[in-house]
Scaffold this motif. Structure first.
Motif, PDB file in Angstrom:
ATOM      1  N   SER A 285       0.795  -1.239   0.000  1.00  0.00           N
ATOM      2  CA  SER A 285       0.000   0.000   0.000  1.00  0.00           C
ATOM      3  C   SER A 285       0.821   1.280   0.000  1.00  0.00           C
ATOM      4  CB  SER A 285      -0.943   0.002   1.208  1.00  0.00           C
ATOM      5  OG  SER A 285      -1.922  -1.007   1.073  1.00  0.00           O
ATOM      6  N   THR A 286       2.122   1.220   0.325  1.00  0.00           N
ATOM      7  CA  THR A 286       2.938   2.439   0.221  1.00  0.00           C
ATOM      8  C   THR A 286       2.988   2.927  -1.223  1.00  0.00           C
ATOM      9  OG1 THR A 286       4.939   1.083   0.061  1.00  0.00           O
ATOM     10  CG2 THR A 286       4.376   1.950   2.234  1.00  0.00           C
ATOM     11  N   PHE A 287       2.686   2.038  -2.172  1.00  0.00           N
ATOM     12  CA  PHE A 287       2.715   2.395  -3.587  1.00  0.00           C
ATOM     13  C   PHE A 287       1.481   3.216  -3.992  1.00  0.00           C
ATOM     14  CE2 PHE A 287       2.902   1.583  -8.198  1.00  0.00           C
ATOM     15  CZ  PHE A 287       4.268   1.727  -8.423  1.00  0.00           C
ATOM     16  N   LYS A 288       0.434   3.173  -3.169  1.00  0.00           N
ATOM     17  CA  LYS A 288      -0.814   3.857  -3.530  1.00  0.00           C
ATOM     18  C   LYS A 288      -0.623   5.369  -3.674  1.00  0.00           C
ATOM     19  CE  LYS A 288      -3.707   0.332  -1.336  1.00  0.00           C
ATOM     20  NZ  LYS A 288      -4.485  -0.036  -0.136  1.00  0.00           N
ATOM     21  N   ALA A 289       0.364   5.915  -2.975  1.00  0.00           N
ATOM     22  CA  ALA A 289       0.621   7.362  -3.084  1.00  0.00           C
ATOM     23  C   ALA A 289       0.951   7.744  -4.519  1.00  0.00           C
ATOM     24  CB  ALA A 289       1.766   7.754  -2.154  1.00  0.00           C
ATOM     25  N   PHE A 290       1.618   6.862  -5.262  1.00  0.00           N
ATOM     26  CA  PHE A 290       1.998   7.164  -6.647  1.00  0.00           C
ATOM     27  C   PHE A 290       0.809   7.000  -7.586  1.00  0.00           C
ATOM     28  CE2 PHE A 290       5.765   5.041  -4.599  1.00  0.00           C
ATOM     29  CZ  PHE A 290       6.322   6.227  -4.156  1.00  0.00           C
ATOM     30  N   ASN A 342      -7.966  -0.735  -0.993  1.00  0.00           N
ATOM     31  CA  ASN A 342      -7.493  -1.387  -2.222  1.00  0.00           C
ATOM     32  C   ASN A 342      -8.460  -1.131  -3.370  1.00  0.00           C
ATOM     33  OD1 ASN A 342      -5.281  -2.527  -0.874  1.00  0.00           O
ATOM     34  ND2 ASN A 342      -6.433  -4.359  -0.315  1.00  0.00           N
ATOM     35  N   ILE A 343      -9.755  -1.285  -3.092  1.00  0.00           N
ATOM     36  CA  ILE A 343     -10.773  -1.099  -4.127  1.00  0.00           C
ATOM     37  C   ILE A 343     -10.721   0.330  -4.653  1.00  0.00           C
ATOM     38  CG2 ILE A 343     -13.268  -1.032  -4.548  1.00  0.00           C
ATOM     39  CD1 ILE A 343     -13.506  -3.332  -2.483  1.00  0.00           C
ATOM     40  N   GLY A 344     -10.595   1.278  -3.733  1.00  0.00           N
ATOM     41  CA  GLY A 344     -10.524   2.681  -4.141  1.00  0.00           C
ATOM     42  C   GLY A 344      -9.304   2.968  -5.005  1.00  0.00           C
ATOM     43  N   ALA A 345      -8.126   2.399  -4.646  1.00  0.00           N
ATOM     44  CA  ALA A 345      -6.902   2.641  -5.413  1.00  0.00           C
ATOM     45  C   ALA A 345      -7.027   2.107  -6.828  1.00  0.00           C
ATOM     46  CB  ALA A 345      -5.706   2.001  -4.702  1.00  0.00           C
ATOM     47  N   LEU A 397      -1.187  -3.843  -9.645  1.00  0.00           N
ATOM     48  CA  LEU A 397      -0.176  -2.781  -9.627  1.00  0.00           C
ATOM     49  C   LEU A 397      -0.593  -1.536  -8.843  1.00  0.00           C
ATOM     50  CD1 LEU A 397       1.292  -2.901 -13.253  1.00  0.00           C
ATOM     51  CD2 LEU A 397       2.373  -3.671 -11.139  1.00  0.00           C
ATOM     52  N   PRO A 398      -1.828  -1.040  -8.963  1.00  0.00           N
ATOM     53  CA  PRO A 398      -2.170   0.188  -8.241  1.00  0.00           C
ATOM     54  C   PRO A 398      -2.078   0.063  -6.727  1.00  0.00           C
ATOM     55  CG  PRO A 398      -3.759  -0.236  -9.991  1.00  0.00           C
ATOM     56  CD  PRO A 398      -2.915  -1.471  -9.865  1.00  0.00           C
ATOM     57  N   ILE A 399      -2.109  -1.187  -6.210  1.00  0.00           N
ATOM     58  CA  ILE A 399      -2.016  -1.380  -4.758  1.00  0.00           C
ATOM     59  C   ILE A 399      -0.642  -1.935  -4.361  1.00  0.00           C
ATOM     60  CG2 ILE A 399      -4.492  -1.663  -4.514  1.00  0.00           C
ATOM     61  CD1 ILE A 399      -4.078  -4.681  -4.295  1.00  0.00           C
ATOM     62  N   GLY A 400       0.324  -1.876  -5.301  1.00  0.00           N
ATOM     63  CA  GLY A 400       1.698  -2.245  -4.969  1.00  0.00           C
ATOM     64  C   GLY A 400       1.978  -3.728  -4.986  1.00  0.00           C
ATOM     65  N   LYS A 481       2.693   6.713   4.584  1.00  0.00           N
ATOM     66  CA  LYS A 481       1.822   5.633   4.125  1.00  0.00           C
ATOM     67  C   LYS A 481       2.334   4.308   4.642  1.00  0.00           C
ATOM     68  CE  LYS A 481      -1.728   4.145   1.948  1.00  0.00           C
ATOM     69  NZ  LYS A 481      -1.792   3.086   2.983  1.00  0.00           N
ATOM     70  N   THR A 482       1.407   3.495   5.121  1.00  0.00           N
ATOM     71  CA  THR A 482       1.743   2.147   5.583  1.00  0.00           C
ATOM     72  C   THR A 482       1.700   1.167   4.419  1.00  0.00           C
ATOM     73  OG1 THR A 482      -0.584   1.784   6.097  1.00  0.00           O
ATOM     74  CG2 THR A 482       0.839   2.481   7.907  1.00  0.00           C
ATOM     75  N   GLY A 483       2.415   0.069   4.603  1.00  0.00           N
ATOM     76  CA  GLY A 483       2.361  -1.013   3.627  1.00  0.00           C
ATOM     77  C   GLY A 483       2.396  -2.352   4.342  1.00  0.00           C
TER      78      GLY A 483
END
Length: 552
Positions: A285-290, A342-345, A397-400, A481-483
């Motif tokens: 989830s740290t990837f969601k920022a991107f 996750n769904i939102g990302a 990919l959008p959720i890392g 952001k947490t992951g």
């Protein structure tokens, strides 16, 4: 009388014969073999001695020595000249701290003219050995590499081999600059071997010091916190990095388990790896920022754009769920970040336009290639080629998931959000000798307004109800952001092994510090908010005070 005359004549004849032989021999030596003998005399009467160059020191930003070279000696022997090998081994072993059996074994090699009994023996010990007056020993001056703080930054610093060459870490990367150039000295001796003349034929050029951006006190704190993480969560490994997000200067880089820099051979090979650049992991989830930053920059969403969030999202042949059902029929982009939906990302990535623009943004943030940090062994991560995307890829990919990154890549990408949109290579070397290193210029990948919007949303993560509310620091606004990423093992996601992480900065509205904590395979808990965020808070709280960054 005639007998006496004959004897005198005979003696005279012998004398003439000997004289003729001597004259012939002198002519042979003086004419035919003159060049050979002249060279032999030079060898016997002249010695070329190598004068070792002192290796430069590695220092922290405040001039504290992290790696230094101290005078030492190699002790060698000509075995046939050593009379009582057993006695010599027994006397020598405790002085030079070497195994008695190994010394005895070396001295037993009568078929060789030269064996090492000890390499890099500290000068004080070597002098004690010399005073024993053992025939057949040779004492060769050199320098010995020492790391005064033993465990500090050992995977970062690396180490040198027995011949003084850098083999790992910064010792390897900057070996040429640190090493210097050995000098040469010629000694002319008389027939008895006594020195007549000593002159330097090649000057010694000492190695240059390498000064880092790293600060020893902050590094020490990061390592202490990781040691607590290791004791509490018993992970496979952990990494912590602290950086100035504006300049890219690395202020601390810690790895766990720790290694004694003076005894790297006692640690397993994998522990000597600098995990910050040498390991890949799925960021989760740290990837969601991107994902959010890309959609904001493209104008596809705003922080207040709302998406319907059900309990399940079907993507290709898979079901996508959030880690917990928040009971919210819809979420804004800000809420998606705060609650790590996750769904939102995935829906934000759909709004961006799907696979092609998303792939472009992955590379724009620097994933799939090395950051260019001045450290050896940097991995490039693993990014799926666009043509290899499957129907489910854009659900991962959008959720890392389905992408591998290094901790250093995450730091560089998050720095672009923290500093207002500039992606630049991190660096840890400030200067070599007295010459400052060239600092990376960087390139703009986000508008300042986009970066500011993402920073504001990331504040919610450490606020009340966020996934890392435990990362709040009194007196400061924090953001991050947490992951919590399942590890892929043999092509399947494990339900047992995870990577817990937290990446964030402070103060949130004008970041001065960026830090990350990544914990590989923690036991007892798996979530970034519980495992990594508290460690991040400890490190950053100390750093804010240490760097005299005033509360807001």
């Amino acid at each position: 009388m005639h007998l006496i005359d004959r004897r005198i004549g005979f003696i005279f004849a012998v004398f003439l014969a000997l004289l003729a032989i001597g004259a012939t021999r002198a002519a042979w030596l003086g004419v035919v073999r003159a060049d050979d003998l002249e060279r032999a005399a030079a060898v016997q009467q002249e010695d070329d001695i190598t004068i070792p160059a002192q290796r430069g020191s590695i220092k922290d930003a405040n001039g504290i020595d992290l790696g230094v070279s101290e005078p030492a000696m190699d002790i060698a022997a000509t075995p046939r000249l050593v009379n009582d090998a057993t006695k010599v081994a027994a006397e020598l072993a405790p002085i030079i701290d070497r195994d008695e059996t190994k010394i005895l074994s070396s001295l037993a090699r009568r078929d060789t003219q030269f064996v090492y009994l000890g390499r890099g023996i500290p000068a004080t010990r070597a002098e004690r050995a010399r005073k024993l007056g053992i025939p057949g020993l040779e004492f060769i001056p050199r320098y010995r590499r020492e790391y005064p703080r033993d465990w500090m930054a050992s995977q970062l610093l690396g180490y040198v081999g027995t011949d003084g060459n850098g083999l790992r870490g910064l010792e390897y990367t900057f070996d040429k600059q640190l090493a210097g150039t050995d000098g040469e000295r010629r000694m002319v001796k008389d027939a008895m071997g006594e020195p007549l003349e000593i002159r330097d034929t090649k000057p010694v050029e000492p190695g240059k010091d390498v000064t880092l951006t790293l600060e020893a006190d902050l590094q020490d704190q990061a390592e202490e916190v990781l040691a607590e993480v290791g004791e509490k969560w018993k992970p496979k490994g952990a990494t912590a990095i602290v950086m100035d997000p504006h300049s890219g200067a690395i202020l601390a880089l810690a790895n766990w388990p720790r290694v004694n820099a003076n005894e790297p051979d006692k640690a397993p090979e994998e522990v000597n790896v600098n995990r910050a650049v040498g390991t890949n992991y799925e960021p989760g989830s740290t990837f969601k920022a991107f994902t959010v930053a890309a959609a904001l920059e493209e104008g596809k969403v705003t922080p207040d754009t709302s998406f319907p969030i059900g309990s399940v999202l079907m993507y290709a042949d898979r079901e996508l769920r959030d880690s917990e059902d928040h009971g919210m029929g819809s979420m804004t982009v800000s809420e998606i970040v705060k609650y790590s939906s996750n769904i939102g990302a995935v829906k934000i990535a759909r709004a961006l336009g799907g696979a092609k623009p998303f792939d472009r943004w992955i590379h724009r943030f620097g994933f799939g290639k090395r950051t260019g940090v001045d450290l050896p062994g940097e991995e490039r991560g693993q990014v799926l080629a666009l043509e290899d995307y499957s129907g489910a890829t854009m659900g991962n990919l959008p959720i890392g998931q389905g992408i591998n990154v290094t901790p250093m890549q995450m730091m560089a990408a998050y720095a672009a959000i923290a500093n207002g949109g500039i992606l630049r290579a991190p660096h840890i070397v400030d200067k070599v000798g007295t010459t400052p290193t060239k600092k990376p210029a960087g390139k703009r990948i986000l508008r300042e307004s986009t970066a500011a919007s993402v920073r504001k949303m990331l504040e919610g993560v450490t606020g009340e109800g966020g996934t890392a509310s435990g990362a709040h620091i009194e007196g400061y606004t924090t953001a991050g952001k947490t992951g919590t990423a399942e590890k892929a093992i043999n092509g399947k996601y494990s339900e047992e092994f995870y990577v817990a992480s937290f990446v964030g900065f402070a103060p949130a509205n004008n970041p001065k510090l960026l830090a990350a904590v990544i914990v590989d395979e923690p036991e007892g808990d798996i979530y970034g908010g519980q495992v990594a965020a508290p460690a991040w808070k400890q490190i950053v709280n100390f750093a804010l005070g240490y760097k005299k960054i005033r509360p807001e």
